[in-house]
Design a protein around this motif. Structure first.
Motif, PDB file in Angstrom:
ATOM      1  N   VAL A  98      47.414  43.266  10.918  1.00 38.88           N
ATOM      2  CA  VAL A  98      48.087  44.380  11.587  1.00 38.88           C
ATOM      3  C   VAL A  98      49.466  44.557  10.948  1.00 38.88           C
ATOM      4  O   VAL A  98      50.015  43.633  10.361  1.00 38.88           O
ATOM      5  CB  VAL A  98      48.234  44.151  13.103  1.00 38.88           C
ATOM      6  N   TRP A 100      52.949  44.527  15.950  1.00 42.33           N
ATOM      7  CA  TRP A 100      52.309  43.835  17.066  1.00 42.33           C
ATOM      8  C   TRP A 100      52.055  44.809  18.209  1.00 42.33           C
ATOM      9  O   TRP A 100      52.932  45.551  18.620  1.00 42.33           O
ATOM     10  CB  TRP A 100      53.197  42.713  17.580  1.00 42.33           C
ATOM     11  N   ASP A 119      46.866  42.745  20.102  1.00 42.68           N
ATOM     12  CA  ASP A 119      46.932  41.869  18.930  1.00 42.68           C
ATOM     13  C   ASP A 119      47.565  40.533  19.281  1.00 42.68           C
ATOM     14  O   ASP A 119      47.112  39.476  18.828  1.00 42.68           O
ATOM     15  CB  ASP A 119      47.734  42.537  17.812  1.00 42.68           C
TER      16      ASP A 119
END
Length: 130
Positions: free
Chosen positions: A56, A59, A63
């Motif tokens: 990713v 954040w 996640d």
């Protein structure tokens, strides 16, 4: 009042006297994350995600919940994780989106500035002052 309630009152009174009849604060649920896990969560939030390893670029709660599961094998919901992060002093912030072809040199030209301070115009007012 039911018979069971009166019996509970009598047992509480016999165990602790009149103070036993005062309702206390319930203990609540046990915390999902301990202090060491909270410190690790804070460290990972502060350092930010590594796209190559975390997959990713920023954040999200989902996640971070997945990271907590992968790291500690503790399942935590997004709502609970949000509460934990807010208790740790973090707030949900997001950057303002920027167009990929934005010209950085043209930004000062179109930037809005503060409005000028109010000033009395040079014209005389219509109302006569004594």
């Amino acid at each position: 009042v039911g018979l069971q309630t009166v019996r509970d009152w009598v047992l509480r009174f016999n165990a602790a006297g009149p103070d036993g009849l005062v309702d206390g604060v319930p203990p609540g649920g046990i915390a999902l994350l301990d202090d060491a896990q909270r410190r690790a969560l804070a460290a990972i939030v502060e350092s930010g995600p590594i796209p190559a390893s975390h997959g990713v670029v920023r954040w999200r709660l989902i996640d971070l919940a997945q990271w907590v599961w992968d790291e500690f094998r503790v399942w935590i919901s997004k709502q609970t994780l949000s509460r934990e992060l807010r208790a740790m002093g973090y707030r949900k912030l997001s950057a303002r989106p920027r167009h990929h072809a934005q010209d950085a040199d043209a930004i000062p030209t179109f930037k809005k500035t503060s409005p000028p301070q109010w000033q009395r115009s040079g014209r005389r007012s219509l109302v006569a002052h004594p």
